[in-house]
Write a protein that holds these residues in place. Structure first.
Motif, PDB file in Angstrom:
ATOM      1  N   LEU A   1       0.849  -1.175   0.000  1.00  0.00           N
ATOM      2  CA  LEU A   1       0.000   0.000   0.000  1.00  0.00           C
ATOM      3  C   LEU A   1       0.894   1.237   0.000  1.00  0.00           C
ATOM      4  O   LEU A   1       1.719   1.414   0.879  1.00  0.00           O
ATOM      5  CB  LEU A   1      -0.903  -0.014   1.227  1.00  0.00           C
ATOM      6  N   ARG A   2       0.721   2.072  -1.001  1.00  0.00           N
ATOM      7  CA  ARG A   2       1.465   3.325  -1.077  1.00  0.00           C
ATOM      8  C   ARG A   2       0.501   4.467  -0.880  1.00  0.00           C
ATOM      9  O   ARG A   2      -0.611   4.447  -1.370  1.00  0.00           O
ATOM     10  CB  ARG A   2       2.128   3.473  -2.447  1.00  0.00           C
ATOM     11  N   ARG A   3       0.937   5.492  -0.146  1.00  0.00           N
ATOM     12  CA  ARG A   3       0.118   6.680   0.089  1.00  0.00           C
ATOM     13  C   ARG A   3       0.909   7.906  -0.301  1.00  0.00           C
ATOM     14  O   ARG A   3       2.122   7.929  -0.217  1.00  0.00           O
ATOM     15  CB  ARG A   3      -0.274   6.774   1.550  1.00  0.00           C
ATOM     16  N   LEU A   4       0.174   8.925  -0.681  1.00  0.00           N
ATOM     17  CA  LEU A   4       0.781  10.179  -1.081  1.00  0.00           C
ATOM     18  C   LEU A   4       0.056  11.313  -0.383  1.00  0.00           C
ATOM     19  O   LEU A   4      -1.163  11.353  -0.362  1.00  0.00           O
ATOM     20  CB  LEU A   4       0.653  10.354  -2.603  1.00  0.00           C
ATOM     21  N   SER A   5       0.808  12.200   0.202  1.00  0.00           N
ATOM     22  CA  SER A   5       0.252  13.417   0.776  1.00  0.00           C
ATOM     23  C   SER A   5       0.963  14.572   0.093  1.00  0.00           C
ATOM     24  O   SER A   5       2.185  14.588   0.002  1.00  0.00           O
ATOM     25  CB  SER A   5       0.502  13.453   2.281  1.00  0.00           C
ATOM     26  N   VAL A   6       0.200  15.519  -0.414  1.00  0.00           N
ATOM     27  CA  VAL A   6       0.810  16.593  -1.205  1.00  0.00           C
ATOM     28  C   VAL A   6       0.385  17.960  -0.701  1.00  0.00           C
ATOM     29  O   VAL A   6      -0.616  18.116  -0.035  1.00  0.00           O
ATOM     30  CB  VAL A   6       0.437  16.464  -2.697  1.00  0.00           C
ATOM     31  N   THR A   7       1.183  18.952  -1.046  1.00  0.00           N
ATOM     32  CA  THR A   7       0.824  20.343  -0.790  1.00  0.00           C
ATOM     33  C   THR A   7       0.406  20.953  -2.121  1.00  0.00           C
ATOM     34  O   THR A   7       0.724  20.423  -3.188  1.00  0.00           O
ATOM     35  CB  THR A   7       2.016  21.120  -0.206  1.00  0.00           C
ATOM     36  N   ASP A   8      -0.284  22.079  -2.068  1.00  0.00           N
ATOM     37  CA  ASP A   8      -0.809  22.692  -3.290  1.00  0.00           C
ATOM     38  C   ASP A   8       0.271  22.996  -4.320  1.00  0.00           C
ATOM     39  O   ASP A   8       0.066  22.840  -5.503  1.00  0.00           O
ATOM     40  CB  ASP A   8      -1.553  23.975  -2.959  1.00  0.00           C
ATOM     41  N   LYS A   9       1.442  23.434  -3.880  1.00  0.00           N
ATOM     42  CA  LYS A   9       2.454  23.879  -4.843  1.00  0.00           C
ATOM     43  C   LYS A   9       3.030  22.747  -5.692  1.00  0.00           C
ATOM     44  O   LYS A   9       3.470  22.978  -6.793  1.00  0.00           O
ATOM     45  CB  LYS A   9       3.579  24.621  -4.131  1.00  0.00           C
ATOM     46  N   VAL A  12       0.379  18.712  -8.875  1.00  0.00           N
ATOM     47  CA  VAL A  12       0.342  18.126 -10.214  1.00  0.00           C
ATOM     48  C   VAL A  12       1.548  17.222 -10.453  1.00  0.00           C
ATOM     49  O   VAL A  12       1.410  16.091 -10.917  1.00  0.00           O
ATOM     50  CB  VAL A  12       0.257  19.233 -11.295  1.00  0.00           C
ATOM     51  N   ALA A  13       2.729  17.687 -10.115  1.00  0.00           N
ATOM     52  CA  ALA A  13       3.940  16.879 -10.323  1.00  0.00           C
ATOM     53  C   ALA A  13       3.900  15.598  -9.495  1.00  0.00           C
ATOM     54  O   ALA A  13       4.245  14.518  -9.999  1.00  0.00           O
ATOM     55  CB  ALA A  13       5.183  17.697  -9.968  1.00  0.00           C
ATOM     56  N   LYS A  14       3.475  15.694  -8.248  1.00  0.00           N
ATOM     57  CA  LYS A  14       3.404  14.509  -7.385  1.00  0.00           C
ATOM     58  C   LYS A  14       2.366  13.511  -7.890  1.00  0.00           C
ATOM     59  O   LYS A  14       2.611  12.305  -7.892  1.00  0.00           O
ATOM     60  CB  LYS A  14       3.075  14.912  -5.953  1.00  0.00           C
ATOM     61  N   LEU A  15       1.197  13.998  -8.322  1.00  0.00           N
ATOM     62  CA  LEU A  15       0.173  13.098  -8.852  1.00  0.00           C
ATOM     63  C   LEU A  15       0.635  12.427 -10.142  1.00  0.00           C
ATOM     64  O   LEU A  15       0.399  11.237 -10.345  1.00  0.00           O
ATOM     65  CB  LEU A  15      -1.133  13.860  -9.103  1.00  0.00           C
ATOM     66  N   ALA A  16       1.288  13.172 -11.007  1.00  0.00           N
ATOM     67  CA  ALA A  16       1.778  12.611 -12.268  1.00  0.00           C
ATOM     68  C   ALA A  16       2.793  11.503 -12.012  1.00  0.00           C
ATOM     69  O   ALA A  16       2.780  10.461 -12.669  1.00  0.00           O
ATOM     70  CB  ALA A  16       2.385  13.706 -13.137  1.00  0.00           C
ATOM     71  N   GLU A  17       3.653  11.713 -11.036  1.00  0.00           N
ATOM     72  CA  GLU A  17       4.675  10.707 -10.701  1.00  0.00           C
ATOM     73  C   GLU A  17       4.067   9.509  -9.969  1.00  0.00           C
ATOM     74  O   GLU A  17       4.419   8.371 -10.229  1.00  0.00           O
ATOM     75  CB  GLU A  17       5.742  11.349  -9.822  1.00  0.00           C
ATOM     76  N   PHE A  18       3.142   9.774  -9.094  1.00  0.00           N
ATOM     77  CA  PHE A  18       2.574   8.736  -8.234  1.00  0.00           C
ATOM     78  C   PHE A  18       1.612   7.811  -8.979  1.00  0.00           C
ATOM     79  O   PHE A  18       1.533   6.626  -8.672  1.00  0.00           O
ATOM     80  CB  PHE A  18       1.853   9.400  -7.053  1.00  0.00           C
ATOM     81  N   ARG A  19       0.860   8.330  -9.935  1.00  0.00           N
ATOM     82  CA  ARG A  19      -0.125   7.559 -10.723  1.00  0.00           C
ATOM     83  C   ARG A  19      -1.122   6.841  -9.810  1.00  0.00           C
ATOM     84  O   ARG A  19      -1.184   5.615  -9.760  1.00  0.00           O
ATOM     85  CB  ARG A  19       0.559   6.561 -11.638  1.00  0.00           C
ATOM     86  N   PRO A  20      -1.931   7.589  -9.050  1.00  0.00           N
ATOM     87  CA  PRO A  20      -2.823   6.965  -8.068  1.00  0.00           C
ATOM     88  C   PRO A  20      -3.909   6.105  -8.707  1.00  0.00           C
ATOM     89  O   PRO A  20      -4.365   6.372  -9.820  1.00  0.00           O
ATOM     90  CB  PRO A  20      -3.453   8.166  -7.358  1.00  0.00           C
ATOM     91  N   GLU A  36      -6.218  21.013 -14.317  1.00  0.00           N
ATOM     92  CA  GLU A  36      -4.915  20.550 -14.819  1.00  0.00           C
ATOM     93  C   GLU A  36      -5.080  19.438 -15.852  1.00  0.00           C
ATOM     94  O   GLU A  36      -4.343  19.375 -16.831  1.00  0.00           O
ATOM     95  CB  GLU A  36      -4.037  20.070 -13.657  1.00  0.00           C
ATOM     96  N   VAL A  37      -6.065  18.554 -15.647  1.00  0.00           N
ATOM     97  CA  VAL A  37      -6.336  17.493 -16.627  1.00  0.00           C
ATOM     98  C   VAL A  37      -6.832  18.118 -17.927  1.00  0.00           C
ATOM     99  O   VAL A  37      -6.357  17.769 -19.021  1.00  0.00           O
ATOM    100  CB  VAL A  37      -7.353  16.473 -16.065  1.00  0.00           C
ATOM    101  N   GLU A  38      -7.755  19.073 -17.833  1.00  0.00           N
ATOM    102  CA  GLU A  38      -8.276  19.756 -19.024  1.00  0.00           C
ATOM    103  C   GLU A  38      -7.180  20.501 -19.776  1.00  0.00           C
ATOM    104  O   GLU A  38      -7.184  20.547 -21.007  1.00  0.00           O
ATOM    105  CB  GLU A  38      -9.376  20.746 -18.631  1.00  0.00           C
TER     106      GLU A  38
END
Length: 169
Positions: A1-9, A12-20, A36-38
């Protein structure tokens, strides 16, 4: 199980790398992710399987738009500090199933009398059945809730919240 917690800044980069495969966020954050998706700055499909909206209302138009953009169903979860696990969003309806084996959820009027399904209550009373440290019994919360009048199409027998109208206090 992998989890990701991100800050606003760096979201996008963290989500792109993490591929949830599963994403839980406030509606306001889902709105930013959708932008960002649009814009073509982020791709979540085909990895994303489910999105859960918490703590903020999500309009039907936004839900439909996000499902299309993200390629995944959008579920709502409703909870509170006194009972975080109160509901689970339903994949077949925009409603939320009450985890009735963990909590008693009562929609009542101003005098703490039950309100029929389909009618908006003045508040809700929560009894947390699993908190043995600090029990909450008929704890009053000023949320105005409407219970569903028909059984859910998903087949669950758990009570179904049709919608949350807002909060009185």
């Amino acid at each position: 199980l992998r989890r990701l917690s991100v800050t606003d800044k760096d979201l996008v980069a963290k989500l792109a790398e993490f591929r949830p495969t599963h994403l839980t966020a406030y509606a306001s954050i889902l709105h930013e992710i959708a932008r960002e998706v649009e814009a073509g700055n982020l791709t979540l499909a085909p990895d994303l399987e489910q999105v859960v909206n918490v703590s903020e209302r999500l309009t039907l138009n936004a839900r439909e738009r996000y499902e299309q953009l993200f390629g995944a169903p959008i579920l709502d979860d409703y909870g509170m500090g006194e009972c975080l696990f109160l509901t689970n969003g339903c994949p077949k309806s925009p409603g939320m199933h009450v985890n009735a084996d963990w909590a008693v959820f009562e929609v009542v009027d101003e005098n703490n009398q039950p309100v029929p399904a389909g009618e908006k209550g003045a508040k809700v009373l929560i009894t947390n059945l699993s908190n043995r440290v600090q029990p909450f019994i008929r704890y009053e919360v000023g949320d105005m809730v409407v219970m569903a009048t028909e059984p859910c199409g998903c087949g669950s027998n758990m009570p179904l919240i049709d919608r949350i109208e807002g909060r009185t206090a």
